[in-house]
Design an enzyme around this catalytic site. Structure first.
Site, PDB file in Angstrom:
ATOM      1  N   HIS A 324       0.947  -0.949   0.100  1.00 10.93           N
ATOM      2  CA  HIS A 324      -0.054  -0.020  -0.031  1.00 10.93           C
ATOM      3  C   HIS A 324       0.683   1.240   0.048  1.00 10.93           C
ATOM      4  O   HIS A 324       0.273   2.400  -0.043  1.00 10.93           O
ATOM      5  CB  HIS A 324      -0.941   0.232   0.936  1.00 10.93           C
ATOM      6  CG  HIS A 324      -2.207  -0.798   0.824  1.00 10.93           C
ATOM      7  ND1 HIS A 324      -3.235  -0.426   0.551  1.00 10.93           N
ATOM      8  CD2 HIS A 324      -2.242  -1.897   1.290  1.00 10.93           C
ATOM      9  CE1 HIS A 324      -4.118  -0.998   0.544  1.00 10.93           C
ATOM     10  NE2 HIS A 324      -3.677  -2.395   0.932  1.00 10.93           N
ATOM     11  N   LYS A 624     -14.366   8.417  -5.145  1.00  8.71           N
ATOM     12  CA  LYS A 624     -15.725   8.642  -4.478  1.00  8.71           C
ATOM     13  C   LYS A 624     -16.491  10.000  -5.095  1.00  8.71           C
ATOM     14  O   LYS A 624     -17.366  10.192  -5.539  1.00  8.71           O
ATOM     15  CB  LYS A 624     -15.881   8.722  -2.941  1.00  8.71           C
ATOM     16  CG  LYS A 624     -15.194   7.626  -2.432  1.00  8.71           C
ATOM     17  CD  LYS A 624     -14.934   7.833  -0.562  1.00  8.71           C
ATOM     18  CE  LYS A 624     -14.040   6.784  -0.286  1.00  8.71           C
ATOM     19  NZ  LYS A 624     -13.567   7.112   1.152  1.00  8.71           N
TER      20      LYS A 624
HETATM   21  C1  PLP Z   1     -12.196   7.209   1.297  1.00  7.55           C
HETATM   22  C2  PLP Z   1     -11.916   7.648   2.808  1.00  7.55           C
HETATM   23  C3  PLP Z   1     -10.487   8.005   3.010  1.00  7.55           C
HETATM   24  C4  PLP Z   1      -9.533   7.777   1.988  1.00  7.55           C
HETATM   25  O1  PLP Z   1      -9.210   9.034   1.489  1.00  7.55           O
HETATM   26  P1  PLP Z   1      -8.238   9.241   0.279  1.00  7.55           P
HETATM   27  O2  PLP Z   1      -8.382  10.712  -0.378  1.00  7.55           O
HETATM   28  O3  PLP Z   1      -8.139   8.489  -0.695  1.00  7.55           O
HETATM   29  O4  PLP Z   1      -6.695   9.439   1.163  1.00  7.55           O
HETATM   30  C5  PLP Z   1     -10.168   8.175   4.303  1.00  7.55           C
HETATM   31  N1  PLP Z   1     -11.157   8.403   5.152  1.00  7.55           N
HETATM   32  C6  PLP Z   1     -12.158   8.182   5.034  1.00  7.55           C
HETATM   33  C7  PLP Z   1     -13.346   8.355   6.292  1.00  7.55           C
HETATM   34  C8  PLP Z   1     -12.914   7.655   3.760  1.00  7.55           C
HETATM   35  O5  PLP Z   1     -14.005   7.621   3.613  1.00  7.55           O
END
Ligand code: PLP
Length: 778
Positions: A324, A624
Site C-alpha cells: 500500500h 468517490k
Molecule cells: C475514502 C476515505 C479515506 C481515503 O481518502 P483518500 O483521499 O484516498 O486519502 C479516508 N477516510 C475516510 C473516512 C474515507 O471515507
C-alpha cells in the site's frame, strides 16, 4: 426504534447467513480470507437495508409512524476500526465480495476503541476516545464456542524424536481470542459473508489461587489487564510506522487467531493439508499481518507434523500480499530482539526463511550478490516485513498502475528481478452502492432515468451516459441535484458551525488524513493567496468559493497538527473579513469519518487530489468524488493517472511535477525551495504572513511550518508546485463560469467512474489471484 429495526433485520440476515455458509461448505468452494488490521465500516443500517432491498420500505414505514428515518438511522455510531483509505478499502472489498456472491470473508480486530474522535478547540485538534461499543453493537454475534488460544513469549526447546528435530514451547503467556462475527450482506442476492473480529480476553485456568499467597491475585489482575490491552485500541497512525510492542502483539494476535480458526474448519472438512492452497487463500492488507508467513509455517510443522519443504510449499501457495505504500517512514521494520522475545518460535522460523532466501540469491542470482544485505528479511538487527511478505507469498500487488510500476522499477526492483511473475496490479475501487446509491440517491435516480437501472448491477455501464454528456435535460437535472446537495450541506454547516456558506459557490473539498505528502498546505497557500488578492483589490471579480477541509492528524505528528491550526486560523480571518467573506469561505469540518464523507461528497464540485507525485499509492477519495460528479484538481499520482487517462485532459485539471520529475530532483539533489520563495512574489507574501504576526501574535506553530519549508527544503515540493496549482485553479474558475461546459465534464467523469467500482477490482482479484468463483444461493 433503531434497535427494533436492527433486530428485525437480523432475523432475515441470519437465515441467509446460515444458508450461505452451508452452500460454501457443501460445494467445497475455495474461500478467501482478507486479513486486515483495519476495517473502516462506518454505519451499516442503511447499506444493509439497501442491499436487502428494504430501504424504501423501512424509510416509508418509519415516516408513516411519525419518525424521521435519517434521525433513526443516525442513531448508529460509525464503526471506526480504521485510519483512512486502507481500512475503508477493506470495507468496500467486503461489500463487493458479498455482492458478487464470492466466498470471501474478513479477519480483523474488535478494538474496544476505534480511531479517536476529533474535536477542534481554539483551532487545535483535541483527541477523545471513541468508545463505539458504549451501546450494544447491533450487528455482531459473539462466538465463544469458537474461542482460540494465542501464545506469547516463553522459551523454545528442541528434542530429537526418531531422527527429526521437534520444537517445544514453554512458559508462554496464554491469551484467549474470542471471535465476534459481523454479517456482510450482498446486494439483493441472498449471500451473507462474514467479517470475523477478534477480541482478547484473559483466562484464569492456569492460575491457582492460594489463600496463603495473597499476591497471586494481584499477579492475576496484572496479567488480565495486560491481555485485555491487546484489543483495546487502534493505533492512530496512517502511512507511518511506529515500533510499539503492543502493536506487534496486536498483529500476531490477529494472525494466529485467524489462521488457527481457518485451519480448524479446514481440517474438519478436508483431510489433506497438502490441498490447503486449493481451498484457502489468505490476502494480507499491507504488511501488518505478514507474520502469517512464519505462523502458518509453525502450525504446519510443529502442530501438524509436516516437514519444512512441504510446509513452505503450502505457505507460499496460500498467502498473497498487497503493498500500500512506498513511503519509507511507513515500511515496517521490527527490532529483532522484540520478535525474538515475543515469538521465540517464529523468530527461529524467520531466521531459517531468511537463511534459505539469501542462499538462493547467492547461488542463483550472482548479479544480485551485492544487493543481498538490502534484500534480506533480517539485516542490521531488523526484520523487514515487506521482504518477509514478498518472499512468503505467490502474489505481490500494487494498488494503482503507477504505484505498481514504481514498485517494480524502483522500490522493490531487485525482488521484481527474482520474482517477476508474482508482481501484478489491482487498481483500487470503492463500492458504488455506499458511495453513490446510498449517499446520493437523487443522483442515482437521475442516472437511472437516463440510461436505465442496469448500471447498478454492472457499474461499467455508467459509460452509457457518454452520449448524454451534452444533453441539456440531463445537465439541468444533474445541476439541480448538486444544488440540493449543496443546500443540505450548507444547512448542516450553519447548524453545527454557525457559518453561512453560499450554496451557489464552488464547493471545493479536501478530505483525507492530514499528512505532509497530501499537501493540505498547498491548498491553504492558494487560499491565502486569494485572500490577499481580495485585500489588495476589494472590487475584484471572483466566483465565490467554499473550501472545505476534513482531516485527522496522528496525535504525535506535530507538523500535521500545526497545519490544522493554520487552516482554522486562516478560516477565522477569511470568513469574517468584509472584503473577503462573500468571495472565499474556509470550513474545517471536525471528526472526518465515513458518515461525514457521505455528507460532504454529494455536494462537492471540486475534488482536491494534490499529493506530491509518486507518494499516494492510489487514493480512493478521488474515486468517490468523481462518481458524484466532482471534477478533480490533481497531480499525476496514484489512480489520478488512470482517471485522467479515462476522462481525457479536458475533463480533469492536472498540474505540478510528475513522479519522474520528483525522482529526478531527489536523485540529483538540486531542488532549492528557497529560490521559489525568493523569486515568486505571491508565494513570498503568502508565506511571510506565517511569521509576521498577521494571524496571531503568538504563532510558534506557524514558524515551524515556515522553517520546514525553507530550512528543511520542502520535502513535498509545495513551493515548486505552487505556481502551476494557482494556474489550475484559475482554469477551474473559468470553466465553472461556463455551466454548460462544466456539467458536460461532470457527466463525463460520472460516466467513467464505473471503472472504479470495487466490483471491478474484486473481480480482478478473484480471477487473477484468488481463483475463486461466484456461488449462487439456490
Ligand atoms: C475514502 C476515505 C479515506 C481515503 O481518502 P483518500 O483521499 O484516498 O486519502 C479516508 N477516510 C475516510 C473516512 C474515507 O471515507
Amino acid at each position: 426504534m433503531f434497535q427494533s429495526i436492527c433486530l428485525m433485520m437480523r432475523e432475515s440476515i441470519h437465515t441467509n447467513w446460515h444458508k450461505t455458509q452451508e452452500v460454501y461448505r457443501d460445494s467445497e468452494s475455495k474461500q478467501v480470507y482478507y486479513f486486515s488490521m483495519e476495517f473502516l465500516l462506518g454505519r451499516m443500517v442503511e447499506t444493509n437495508l439497501l442491499n436487502m432491498g428494504l430501504l424504501s420500505l423501512y424509510s416509508e414505514t418509519l415516516e408513516s409512524l411519525g419518525f424521521d428515518p435519517e434521525e433513526v438511522f443516525h442513531e448508529e455510531h460509525d464503526a471506526g476500526l480504521g485510519n483512512g483509505g486502507l481500512g475503508r478499502l477493506a470495507a468496500c472489498f467486503l461489500d463487493s465480495l458479498a455482492s458478487l456472491q464470492l466466498p470471501g470473508h474478513g479477519m480483523g480486530i474488535r478494538y474496544k476503541y476505534g480511531l479517536f474522535q476529533q474535536k477542534v478547540v481554539n483551532g487545535y485538534q483535541v483527541e477523545l476516545p471513541d468508545y463505539w461499543l458504549k451501546d450494544e453493537y447491533m450487528w455482531e454475534t459473539k462466538r465463544s464456542d469458537k474461542t482460540i488460544e494465542v501464545r506469547f513469549g516463553g522459551t523454545v526447546e528442541t528434542s530429537n524424536e526418531n531422527g527429526s528435530l521437534k520444537f517445544h514451547h514453554h512458559d508462554y503467556e496464554r491469551v484467549l481470542a474470542i471471535p465476534y462475527d459481523v454479517p456482510i450482506v450482498g446486494y439483493q442476492n441472498e449471500t451473507v459473508n462474514t467479517l470475523r473480529l477478534w477480541s482478547a480476553e484473559s483466562t484464569s485456568n492456569h492460575f491457582h489461587f492460594h489463600s496463603s499467597r495473597g499476591h497471586d491475585y494481584y499477579h492475576y489482575l496484572d496479567y488480565k489487564r495486560s491481555v485485555e490491552k491487546i484489543s483495546e485500541f487502534l493505533y492512530p497512525d496512517d502511512s507511518y510506522y511506529e515500533g510499539k510492542i503492543l502493536r506487534l502483539k496486536q498483529q500476531y494476535f490477529l494472525v494466529s487467531a485467524g489462521l488457527q480458526s481457518i485451519l480448524q474448519r479446514f481440517k474438519k472438512q478436508f483431510k489433506e493439508l497438502k490441498c490447503l492452497p486449493n481451498h484457502i487463500v489468505v490476502q494480507i492488507n499491507d504488511t501488518h499481518p505478514s507474520l502469517i508467513v512464519p505462523e502458518l509455517m509453525r502450525l504446519l510443522i510443529d502442530e501438524e507434523g509436516l516437514d519444512w519443504d512441504e510446509a513452505w510449499d503450502i505457505t507460499q501457495r496460500t498467502v498473497a500480499y498487497t503493498n500500500h505504500t512506498t513511503l519509507s517512514e511507513a515500511l515496517e521494520k521490527w527490532p529483532e530482539d522484540m520478535i525474538q522475545s515475543l515469538f521465540p518460535r517464529l523468530y527461529l522460523i524467520i531466521k531459517e526463511i531468511n537463511e534459505r532466501f539469501c542462499q538462493m540469491l547467492w547461488f542463483d542470482y550472482p548479479e544480485l550478490r551485492d544487493k543481498i544485505p538490502e534484500m534480506a528479511i533480517l539485516s542490521y538487527n531488523q526484520i523487514h516485513m515487506a521482504h518477509l511478505a514478498m518472499v512468503g507469498s505467490f502474489s505481490i500487488n500494487g494498488v494503482a498502475k503507477l504505484h505498481t510500476d514504481i514498485l517494480k522499477n524502483r522500490v522493490m526492483k531487485p525482488f521484481y528481478t527474482v520474482f517477476p511473475k508474482r508482481f501484478n496490479n489491482k487498481t483500487n475501487g470503492i463500492t458504488h452502492r455506499r458511495w453513490l446509491l446510498n449517499c446520493n440517491p437523487e443522483l442515482a435516480t437521475v442516472l437511472s432515468d437516463t440510461i436505465g437501472p442496469n448500471w447498478i448491477k454492472e457499474p461499467h455501464r455508467l459509460a452509457s451516459l457518454l452520449p448524454f454528456a451534452d444533453d441539456a435535460g440531463l445537465q439541468e437535472s444533474i445541476a439541480k441535484v448538486k444544488h440540493e446537495n449543496k443546500k443540505r450541506l450548507a444547512h448542516y454547516i450553519k447548524k453545527h458551525y454557525d457559518i453561512t456558506i453560499d450554496d451557489k459557490s464552488i464547493v471545493d473539498v479536501h478530505i483525507k488524513r492530514l499528512h505532509g505528502y497530501k499537501r493540505q498546505l498547498l491548498n491553504l497557500f492558494h487560499i491565502i493567496h486569494l485572500y490577499q488578492l481580495c485585500l489588495e483589490q476589494p472590487t475584484i471579480e471572483m466566483t465565490p468559493r467554499t473550501f472545505i477541509f476534513g482531516a485527522k492528524a496522528a496525535p504525535g505528528y506535530l507538523f500535521a497538527k500545526h497545519v490544522i491550526k493554520l487552516i482554522n486560523t486562516v478560516a477565522e480571518k477569511v470568513n469574517h473579513h468584509p472584503h473577503v467573506r462573500d468571495k472565499v469561505k474556509v470550513i474545517f469540518l471536525e471528526n472526518y469519518q465515513v458518515s461525514l464523507a457521505e455528507r460532504i461528497i454529494p455536494a462537492a464540485d471540486v475534488s482536491e487530489q494534490i499529493s506530491t507525485a509518486s507518494k499516494e499509492a492510489s487514493g480512493t477519495g478521488n474515486m468517490k468524488l468523481m462518481m458524484n460528479g466532482a471534477l478533480t484538481i490533481g497531480t499525476l499520482d496514484g489512480a489520478n493517472v488512470e482517471i485522467s487517462e479515462l476522462v481525457g485532459p479536458n475533463n480533469i485539471f492536472t498540474f505540478g511535477l510528475t513522479s519522474e520529475e520528483v525522482f529526478a530532483y531527489q536523485q540529483r539533489g538540486d531542488y532549492r525551495a528557497r529560490d521559489y520563495y525568493n523569486n515568486d512574489r505571491r508565494l513570498k507574501s503568502v508565506m511571510d504572513l506565517l511569521v509576521n504576526q498577521h494571524f496571531t501574535n503568538d504563532d510558534v506553530e506557524f514558524k515551524d511550518i515556515f522553517y520546514s519549508l525553507l530550512s528543511n527544503n520542502d520535502e513535498y515540493f509545495v513551493l515548486k508546485d505552487f505556481d502551476s496549482y494557482v494556474h489550475a485553479h484559475k482554469l477551474i474558475e473559468q470553466s465553472y463560469h461556463n455551466q454548460h461546459e462544466w456539467l458536460q465534464k461532470s457527466i463525463i467523469n460520472i460516466a467513467h467512474s464505473g471503472t472504479f467500482s470495487s466490483d471491478r477490482t474484486i473481480q480482478e482479484y478473484a480471477k487473477d489471484i484468488w481463483e475463486i468463483e461466484p456461488k449462487k444461493q439456490s
